[in-house]
Structures are given as C-alpha cells and as structure tokens.
Design an enzyme around this catalytic site. Structure first.
Site, PDB file in Angstrom:
ATOM      1  N   SER A  40       0.789  -1.231   0.000  1.00 36.60           N
ATOM      2  CA  SER A  40       0.000   0.000   0.000  1.00 36.60           C
ATOM      3  C   SER A  40       0.822   1.283   0.000  1.00 36.60           C
ATOM      4  CB  SER A  40      -0.963   0.021   1.184  1.00 36.60           C
ATOM      5  OG  SER A  40      -0.273   0.248   2.390  1.00 36.60           O
ATOM      6  N   LYS A  81       0.567   4.695   6.786  1.00 36.98           N
ATOM      7  CA  LYS A  81      -0.016   5.496   5.700  1.00 36.98           C
ATOM      8  C   LYS A  81       0.538   6.916   5.762  1.00 36.98           C
ATOM      9  CE  LYS A  81      -2.858   2.095   4.783  1.00 36.98           C
ATOM     10  NZ  LYS A  81      -2.567   1.191   3.711  1.00 36.98           N
TER      11      LYS A  81
END
Length: 185
Positions: A40, A81
């Site tokens: 990701s 993230k």
C-alpha cells in the site's frame, strides 16, 4: 569466592539490569521497530522494509501533512499510511489531482507511479470527503490518511478518519534491507 569476585558479579548484574531497563524504556516510550506489510505504500516503502517509528514526536506535537505515520487500525493490526488531511481540511480528488481546501496540491512522492500510467488513466479515483466519509471536513483530533499506492491501499477512504490517540508515531527511517537505509519522505 573472594569479596572482589562477589563485587564484580554485583556490578555486572547492575549493568545488565540497567541496560535492560533502558532498552524497555526506549522500545516502549521513544522508538519502536516495525515491519512494512503489503504494497500500500509502494514505491515509497516496500513489503518487508524494516523501519524505526518515532513515538515521542507526537507527544509534543501533532502529525503534519504528508508525514508517514503508524497507527492502530484495529486491535490486532497497525497500518502505515501518509497523512493527507488535517483537522478542518476539505479533501477532494479530481482527475488525479489532490485538492486541499479547494487548492491543488502537488504530491511528488507519486510521480514515479503516475509516470507508469497509460494515457487517460488515474492513480487515485475521484472522490470528496463527503462521498467516502460522510463529512465535509476532517474532524478535530483526526487525520485523513492514504497509502501511496492508491489502487492497492486500505486507507481513510475505507476505514474512515484516524484519531490522534490511535497514532503510534512517525515512521521516518528505513534500516533494513541495508541497501535501502534512508529516511522515508
């Protein structure tokens, strides 16, 4: 055993206990190692990269836009993230361009991925905060996060806003593999 031998054992024992206590304090309160799982955050971070998380930075400050953070996504799982939206921000993606508070914002960390796209193809699909989070602005005490590999990231578009209290710290240094030692940007 001589008095000198006993004294030496006591001194070594004290040194080992102090070293263990320091290691525990550093590990649980200041810095922690993490392993990146999944794709990701590619190309910025790769699967199995090992990083140091700075836990103390956010005890005296708040996450900043574009920081790479580690946070508790569930009781069992931590995510890594990039912070995109801060409290009070409006967020929108249109034609693969990020708009924060109505102004286009460059994301140079995505240039590598965007260069590989076919003409008229987008890395990030169009959305507004209202569409993905049912709110028009990022609420106080929260951040909006996205993975750099937007097509393969479970992030705020899916899990919602991240509360400050769930943020573990800022991931800023890759230490393994040795060939990739660097500060993450």
């Amino acid at each position: 055993m001589t008095t000198r031998g006993k004294s030496e054992i006591v001194e070594w024992t004290k040194a080992i206990v102090i070293a263990l206590l320091l290691a525990v304090v550093i590990r649980y309160f200041l810095f922690a190692p993490i392993v990146v799982e999944g794709q990701s955050m590619m190309p910025t971070l790769h699967h199995s990269d090992r990083m140091i998380v700075n836990k103390i930075g956010y005890t005296i400050g708040k996450p900043k836009r574009f920081d790479i953070i580690v946070f508790h996504a569930t009781e069992e799982k931590d995510y890594i993230k990039r912070v995109i939206g801060l409290p009070g921000d409006t967020i929108e993606y249109k034609d693969d361009v990020l708009f924060i508070n109505g102004e286009a914002v460059e994301e140079p960390y995505l240039d590598h991925l965007k260069a590989d796209l076919e003409t008229n193809d987008f890395l990030t699909y169009d959305f507004t905060l209202e569409q993905v989070a049912d709110q028009s602005v990022v609420p106080e005490g929260h951040v909006f996060v996205l993975g750099d590999n937007r097509r393969h990231s479970l992030d705020s578009r899916d899990i919602g806003f991240v509360e400050y209290e769930d943020v573990i710290g800022k991931a800023n240094m890759i230490y393994w593999p040795v060939s990739d030692i660097r500060f993450a940007k």
